[in-house]
Design a protein around this motif. Structure first.
Motif, PDB file in Angstrom:
ATOM      1  N   ASP A 110       0.823  -1.203   0.000  1.00  0.00           N
ATOM      2  CA  ASP A 110       0.000   0.000   0.000  1.00  0.00           C
ATOM      3  C   ASP A 110       0.860   1.257   0.000  1.00  0.00           C
ATOM      4  OD1 ASP A 110      -2.736   1.169   2.125  1.00  0.00           O
ATOM      5  OD2 ASP A 110      -2.246   1.496   0.012  1.00  0.00           O
ATOM      6  N   MET A 111       1.896   1.243   0.828  1.00  0.00           N
ATOM      7  CA  MET A 111       2.757   2.423   0.904  1.00  0.00           C
ATOM      8  C   MET A 111       3.463   2.652  -0.406  1.00  0.00           C
ATOM      9  SD  MET A 111       4.260   2.422   4.788  1.00  0.00           S
ATOM     10  CE  MET A 111       5.742   1.655   4.251  1.00  0.00           C
ATOM     11  N   CYS A 112       3.873   1.572  -1.021  1.00  0.00           N
ATOM     12  CA  CYS A 112       4.567   1.670  -2.297  1.00  0.00           C
ATOM     13  C   CYS A 112       3.643   2.264  -3.347  1.00  0.00           C
ATOM     14  CB  CYS A 112       5.011   0.268  -2.694  1.00  0.00           C
ATOM     15  SG  CYS A 112       6.338   0.276  -3.852  1.00  0.00           S
ATOM     16  N   CYS A 113       2.407   1.758  -3.403  1.00  0.00           N
ATOM     17  CA  CYS A 113       1.456   2.272  -4.388  1.00  0.00           C
ATOM     18  C   CYS A 113       1.184   3.740  -4.144  1.00  0.00           C
ATOM     19  CB  CYS A 113       0.146   1.485  -4.324  1.00  0.00           C
ATOM     20  SG  CYS A 113       0.308  -0.178  -4.950  1.00  0.00           S
ATOM     21  N   LYS A 114       1.082   4.119  -2.876  1.00  0.00           N
ATOM     22  CA  LYS A 114       0.816   5.519  -2.569  1.00  0.00           C
ATOM     23  C   LYS A 114       1.949   6.403  -3.076  1.00  0.00           C
ATOM     24  CE  LYS A 114      -0.856   8.539   1.034  1.00  0.00           C
ATOM     25  NZ  LYS A 114      -0.249   9.662   0.343  1.00  0.00           N
ATOM     26  N   ALA A 115       3.196   5.958  -2.850  1.00  0.00           N
ATOM     27  CA  ALA A 115       4.331   6.758  -3.301  1.00  0.00           C
ATOM     28  C   ALA A 115       4.310   6.903  -4.821  1.00  0.00           C
ATOM     29  CB  ALA A 115       5.638   6.112  -2.845  1.00  0.00           C
ATOM     30  N   LEU A 116       3.992   5.804  -5.500  1.00  0.00           N
ATOM     31  CA  LEU A 116       3.954   5.862  -6.962  1.00  0.00           C
ATOM     32  C   LEU A 116       2.818   6.767  -7.427  1.00  0.00           C
ATOM     33  CD1 LEU A 116       4.640   2.115  -7.786  1.00  0.00           C
ATOM     34  CD2 LEU A 116       6.123   4.031  -8.288  1.00  0.00           C
ATOM     35  N   SER A 117       1.700   6.647  -6.745  1.00  0.00           N
ATOM     36  CA  SER A 117       0.564   7.465  -7.131  1.00  0.00           C
ATOM     37  C   SER A 117       0.873   8.943  -6.952  1.00  0.00           C
ATOM     38  CB  SER A 117      -0.652   7.062  -6.281  1.00  0.00           C
ATOM     39  OG  SER A 117      -1.730   7.892  -6.550  1.00  0.00           O
ATOM     40  N   ASP A 118       1.562   9.260  -5.860  1.00  0.00           N
ATOM     41  CA  ASP A 118       1.920  10.659  -5.634  1.00  0.00           C
ATOM     42  C   ASP A 118       2.859  11.164  -6.706  1.00  0.00           C
ATOM     43  OD1 ASP A 118       2.007  10.369  -1.997  1.00  0.00           O
ATOM     44  OD2 ASP A 118       0.366  10.690  -3.418  1.00  0.00           O
ATOM     45  N   LYS A 119       3.785  10.313  -7.130  1.00  0.00           N
ATOM     46  CA  LYS A 119       4.736  10.778  -8.136  1.00  0.00           C
ATOM     47  C   LYS A 119       4.039  10.968  -9.478  1.00  0.00           C
ATOM     48  CE  LYS A 119       8.783  11.284 -10.256  1.00  0.00           C
ATOM     49  NZ  LYS A 119       8.533  12.494 -10.995  1.00  0.00           N
ATOM     50  N   LEU A 120       3.113  10.046  -9.768  1.00  0.00           N
ATOM     51  CA  LEU A 120       2.474  10.102 -11.079  1.00  0.00           C
ATOM     52  C   LEU A 120       1.524  11.294 -11.196  1.00  0.00           C
ATOM     53  CD1 LEU A 120       2.139   8.650 -13.780  1.00  0.00           C
ATOM     54  CD2 LEU A 120       0.259   7.376 -12.773  1.00  0.00           C
ATOM     55  N   GLU A 121       0.771  11.550 -10.106  1.00  0.00           N
ATOM     56  CA  GLU A 121      -0.244  12.615 -10.111  1.00  0.00           C
ATOM     57  C   GLU A 121      -1.154  12.468 -11.308  1.00  0.00           C
ATOM     58  OE1 GLU A 121       2.024  16.116  -9.947  1.00  0.00           O
ATOM     59  OE2 GLU A 121       2.452  15.947  -7.806  1.00  0.00           O
ATOM     60  N   ASP A 122      -1.220  13.518 -12.117  1.00  0.00           N
ATOM     61  CA  ASP A 122      -2.117  13.439 -13.266  1.00  0.00           C
ATOM     62  C   ASP A 122      -1.383  13.211 -14.564  1.00  0.00           C
ATOM     63  OD1 ASP A 122      -4.247  15.930 -11.836  1.00  0.00           O
ATOM     64  OD2 ASP A 122      -4.510  13.750 -11.988  1.00  0.00           O
ATOM     65  N   GLN A 123      -0.079  13.018 -14.490  1.00  0.00           N
ATOM     66  CA  GLN A 123       0.672  12.863 -15.740  1.00  0.00           C
ATOM     67  C   GLN A 123       0.328  11.552 -16.414  1.00  0.00           C
ATOM     68  OE1 GLN A 123       4.270  13.763 -13.185  1.00  0.00           O
ATOM     69  NE2 GLN A 123       5.083  13.924 -15.238  1.00  0.00           N
ATOM     70  N   TYR A 124       0.711  11.514 -17.677  1.00  0.00           N
ATOM     71  CA  TYR A 124       0.534  10.270 -18.407  1.00  0.00           C
ATOM     72  C   TYR A 124       1.578   9.248 -18.002  1.00  0.00           C
ATOM     73  CZ  TYR A 124      -3.184  11.101 -21.752  1.00  0.00           C
ATOM     74  OH  TYR A 124      -4.413  11.268 -22.346  1.00  0.00           O
ATOM     75  N   TYR A 125       2.823   9.717 -17.934  1.00  0.00           N
ATOM     76  CA  TYR A 125       3.926   8.816 -17.577  1.00  0.00           C
ATOM     77  C   TYR A 125       4.701   9.433 -16.432  1.00  0.00           C
ATOM     78  CZ  TYR A 125       2.726   7.040 -22.159  1.00  0.00           C
ATOM     79  OH  TYR A 125       2.044   6.541 -23.230  1.00  0.00           O
ATOM     80  N   PHE A 126       5.615   8.679 -15.899  1.00  0.00           N
ATOM     81  CA  PHE A 126       6.313   9.143 -14.698  1.00  0.00           C
ATOM     82  C   PHE A 126       7.263  10.284 -14.975  1.00  0.00           C
ATOM     83  CE2 PHE A 126       5.130   6.660 -11.066  1.00  0.00           C
ATOM     84  CZ  PHE A 126       4.478   5.569 -11.610  1.00  0.00           C
ATOM     85  N   PHE A 127       7.905  10.219 -16.099  1.00  0.00           N
ATOM     86  CA  PHE A 127       8.852  11.286 -16.426  1.00  0.00           C
ATOM     87  C   PHE A 127       8.509  11.829 -17.791  1.00  0.00           C
ATOM     88  CE2 PHE A 127      11.851  11.048 -13.041  1.00  0.00           C
ATOM     89  CZ  PHE A 127      11.821   9.734 -12.615  1.00  0.00           C
ATOM     90  N   LEU A 128       8.547  13.068 -17.949  1.00  0.00           N
ATOM     91  CA  LEU A 128       8.302  13.723 -19.226  1.00  0.00           C
ATOM     92  C   LEU A 128       6.954  13.262 -19.780  1.00  0.00           C
ATOM     93  CD1 LEU A 128      11.841  13.143 -20.734  1.00  0.00           C
ATOM     94  CD2 LEU A 128      11.061  15.114 -19.413  1.00  0.00           C
ATOM     95  N   ASP A 129       6.871  13.248 -21.085  1.00  0.00           N
ATOM     96  CA  ASP A 129       5.608  12.852 -21.699  1.00  0.00           C
ATOM     97  C   ASP A 129       5.790  11.574 -22.499  1.00  0.00           C
ATOM     98  OD1 ASP A 129       5.849  15.033 -24.603  1.00  0.00           O
ATOM     99  OD2 ASP A 129       7.308  13.796 -23.513  1.00  0.00           O
ATOM    100  N   ARG A 130       6.853  10.855 -22.214  1.00  0.00           N
ATOM    101  CA  ARG A 130       7.015   9.586 -22.903  1.00  0.00           C
ATOM    102  C   ARG A 130       7.428   8.544 -21.872  1.00  0.00           C
ATOM    103  NH1 ARG A 130      11.705  12.404 -24.264  1.00  0.00           N
ATOM    104  NH2 ARG A 130      10.584  13.488 -25.920  1.00  0.00           N
TER     105      ARG A 130
END
Lengths: 268, 475
Positions: free
Chosen positions: A192-212
């Motif tokens: 759960d904690m891991c998913c939360k951290a990932l979710s926070d990083k992703l926010e509303d973006q399409y991908y984690f870094f940049l747009d690709r």
């Protein structure tokens, strides 16, 4: 667009490394039997590599062997075969392909790259260990699913001996990581904690870094998709992931983009 | 034959001078001036064994000994008794239950004793309950150190329990525990049960194999030769030795289970195994793995070996041998590399490296499903050393021709026997050379040869020139 001189310089640069400048016509990806043998941790790693290869637009042939784990030089799955070379496990594969000029994170800045590596460690460490724990240390799952699947290609008494030996090996590995004393609820909390951290990083973006997409996207997608869809003895893991809407949308997006038309799109 | 004690009381000179070539063995009590009975013994005198005493039995059960000593009662003449005693002593020693066996022959005593009666006493000294040993053993191209413990005569009827740990020069480590017992008291028939773990590196094929298994074997003699029936259950684990192993071998990595029954028939009339000078060896074996027996691997395998030796004038010996083997995978499976045949090496077709003759993939020997190998040797004593006594006896020179072929026949395809035989004959390799051999007792043989391989395929791994080999059985 590149001038002939620049093109020549690029060719000389590639040739001087001693490797071929382009990827071979196809590469082969080896994994265990999808339907009745493969287990959650290996399936995640295999899906991550497949996603990565799709993202890089590299064609590959999928080969299933019941002894894929023993064939691999590091005993880790999956492994790819490019001509005479064999490379196993996700991170070495990504690194080897980047040496050949195929990379998704080539344009990231230094600090972004460091962040990428940090998040990859996060998912590798937490989610991978959680998957190993659930597959090999949770009694119900072990008895009903894992041992049967792991021993399925063999005949008696290997159907009993080999899963038992593997369980001892995984137990030692988890002990070295400090995970064998956790309870199943603590493991769910970690996920759960891991998913939360990932979710926070992703926010509303399409991908984690940049747009690709980068390799982090491939790895995260593989983990989340398998947690959602693999049949285990309880649906707790799927429920944890479902709490995070942006992660769900992320999974669906990647699946639709890379796996709906691809020839290797089906995962169990 | 050992020592046979025969006691006789003092007889006077008159009687002595009459016995040497007398037709009539007994003078009878009446003719002698002495009042007591005289016993005069030479070979043809008719005697009867009245009693047989057995001394020294502890845990050994009586019926085992009785089987062997009962033949003493059948002896009719004194010569028979002495000869049979020797046979009994040898048979009891062969049981491997005793440290020493002695036979004592005495005249019958007691009121009811017959004139020509004899009492035979068999004295045995039992082995200790548990013994340990450390020794080296020589296999083909490998030596190993073996530490063992043995419990001889465990339950009193010749059963032995042995446990061994061995370490070999090719990084092989193994241990095994064996229980063996003669069947029906007959030393020729044996039942053996073994539990073992062995491991070995096969550099020529870039893989390492670890075996765990059990073995049950029954050995039965027959008037034609020795039969051996064996069931083996073996868990094999193959792993590649290096990253550069060929993919053909890498594909075989993993676990497999073999459950097979094997029959071996041996007829060996040679005078010794290491350097036979006369006689022949015929050995035929068949092995069936899988099918109803369980396990992953399924095949049918047959092998045969024949070796003929003949002494020519003086000390020269000519020896010719032929080995062949054929295997067929069953039920549409494929054979695994560790079940296939391999030839080549200093104890096989000389002039090639160990396992160097045959199909290769990227430098790794992958073996084949059919082979034949033949050798023709002429052994002569060293030209300048006298043949008798000392080192000259142990060293011989030899000149030889070796040939062989290893291939896959694809028995599934529709081909006639003629086509298969042609396949075996195509591209066969042969080599010739000369060298010296050194016999190490009756245990092993060293060979140092200069070999010239005359034909070889591109993929073979040849060893032209000097080649050194040590082993127990050679082509």
């Amino acid at each position: 667009m590149a001038t002939p001189l620049v093109r020549q310089a690029a060719e000389i640069h590639n040739r001087s490394r001693g490797d071929q400048p382009i990827i071979a016509e196809y590469l082969e990806l080896y994994q265990q039997n999808e339907v009745d043998q493969i287990l959650l941790p290996e399936q995640t790693q295999c899906l991550a590599v497949k996603t990565f290869l799709h993202m890089c637009n590299v064609k590959f042939h999928l080969k299933m062997r019941s002894n894929a784990e023993q064939m691999s030089p590091s005993k880790g799955l999956p492994f790819i075969k490019m001509g005479p070379q064999i490379i196993s496990e996700f991170e070495p594969i990504v690194e080897h392909l980047s040496l050949k000029g195929v990379s998704l994170s080539g344009e990231l800045s230094g600090s972004q790259r460091a962040l990428l590596k940090a998040y990859m460690s996060l998912t590798v460490n937490r989610l991978h260990l959680a998957e190993l724990y659930i597959t090999w240390c949770d009694k119900l799952t072990v008895e009903e699913i894992t041992k049967i699947r792991y021993g399925s290609p063999y005949s008696w008494p290997l159907t009993r001996i080999l899963p038992w030996l593997k369980q001892q090996e995984v137990g030692r590995y988890l002990e070295a990581q400090g995970w064998n004393n956790k309870t199943i609820d603590q493991v769910y909390t970690e996920v759960d904690m891991c998913c939360k951290a990932l979710s926070d990083k992703l926010e509303d973006q399409y991908y984690f870094f940049l747009d690709r997409p980068t390799e982090l996207d491939a790895l995260v997608f593989a983990h989340l998709y398998n947690l959602l869809t693999t049949e285990l003895t309880s649906a707790k893991l799927a429920d944890i992931v479902k709490k995070y809407d942006n992660l769900m949308r992320f999974c669906e997006r990647i699946r639709q983009r890379y796996f709906l038309e691809g020839e290797d799109g089906e995962d169990g | 034959m050992g020592t046979v004690y025969a006691k006789e009381p003092v007889i006077n000179e008159d009687a002595m001078s009459n016995t040497t070539d007398s037709e009539d063995p007994t003078e009878g009590p009446g003719t002698s001036p002495e009042s007591r009975i005289q016993h005069i013994f030479h070979g043809d005198i008719k005697v009867k064994v009245e009693r047989v005493h057995i001394e020294g039995l502890g845990r050994t059960k009586e019926d085992v000994i009785l089987k062997h000593v009962s033949q003493l009662f059948k002896a009719e003449t004194f010569k028979d008794v002495i000869f049979t005693s020797g046979v009994v002593k040898q048979e009891l020693e062969e049981l491997d239950m005793f440290q020493g066996v002695g036979v004592l022959i005495d005249t019958s005593k007691g009121p009811k004793a017959r004139q020509d009666g004899l009492d035979v006493t068999v004295i045995v000294k039992e082995s200790r309950r548990i013994t340990g040993n450390a020794h080296t053993s020589v296999g083909n191209n490998e030596g190993s150190l073996v530490l063992g413990a043995k419990c001889p005569n465990l339950l009193g009827r010749g059963e032995h329990l042995t446990a061994e740990y061995s370490r070999g020069t090719r990084h092989s480590v193994g241990y095994n525990a064996t229980f063996t017992t003669p069947l029906q008291g007959d030393i020729g028939k044996r039942f053996t049960a073994t539990v073992f773990r062995t491991s070995g590196d096969f550099l020529s094929s870039s893989y390492k194999e670890i075996d765990h298994g059990t073995l049950l074997e029954v050995m039965l003699p027959s008037f034609l030769g020795q039969h051996s029936f064996k069931w083996e259950g073996n868990w094999r684990d193959i792993s590649c030795l290096s990253r550069t192993a060929s993919f053909a071998v890498r594909e075989m990595a993993g676990h497999s289970l073999k459950s097979s029954i094997k029959h071996v028939f041996t007829r060996d009339t040679r005078n010794e195994r290491i350097y036979p000078t006369k006689g022949y060896l015929l050995q035929i074996s068949q092995e069936l793995a899988g099918n109803r027996l369980g396990g992953d691997v399924q095949f049918l395998k047959g092998e045969a070996e024949i070796q003929l030796n003949r002494k020519l004038l003086k000390d020269c010996v000519v020896s010719c041998s032929l080995q062949a083997g054929l295997m067929k995978p069953l039920n549409y499976t494929e054979t695994l590399i560790n079940d296939r045949f391999f030839i080549g090496g200093p104890t096989s077709v000389r002039g090639f490296n160990f396992r160097g003759l045959g199909p290769h993939a990227d430098g790794d020997a992958v073996g084949g499903e059919a082979y034949w190998a033949a050798g023709l040797h002429l052994f002569t004593p060293l030209p300048f050393m006298p043949g008798r006594g000392g080192l000259g006896d142990l060293i011989r020179t030899h000149v030889f021709v070796n040939a062989g072929n290893l291939c896959n026949l694809n028995l599934a395809e529709e081909q006639t026997v003629h086509q298969h035989l042609e396949r075996l004959r195509d591209n066969f390799r042969w080599s010739y050379g000369a060298g010296i051999i050194l016999r190490l007792g009756r245990i092993a043989r060293f060979e140092l040869n200069y070999v010239i391989p005359k034909t070889a395929l591109h993929s073979d791994s040849i060893n032209a020139g000097l080649q050194f080999g040590v082993g127990v059985s050679f082509l």
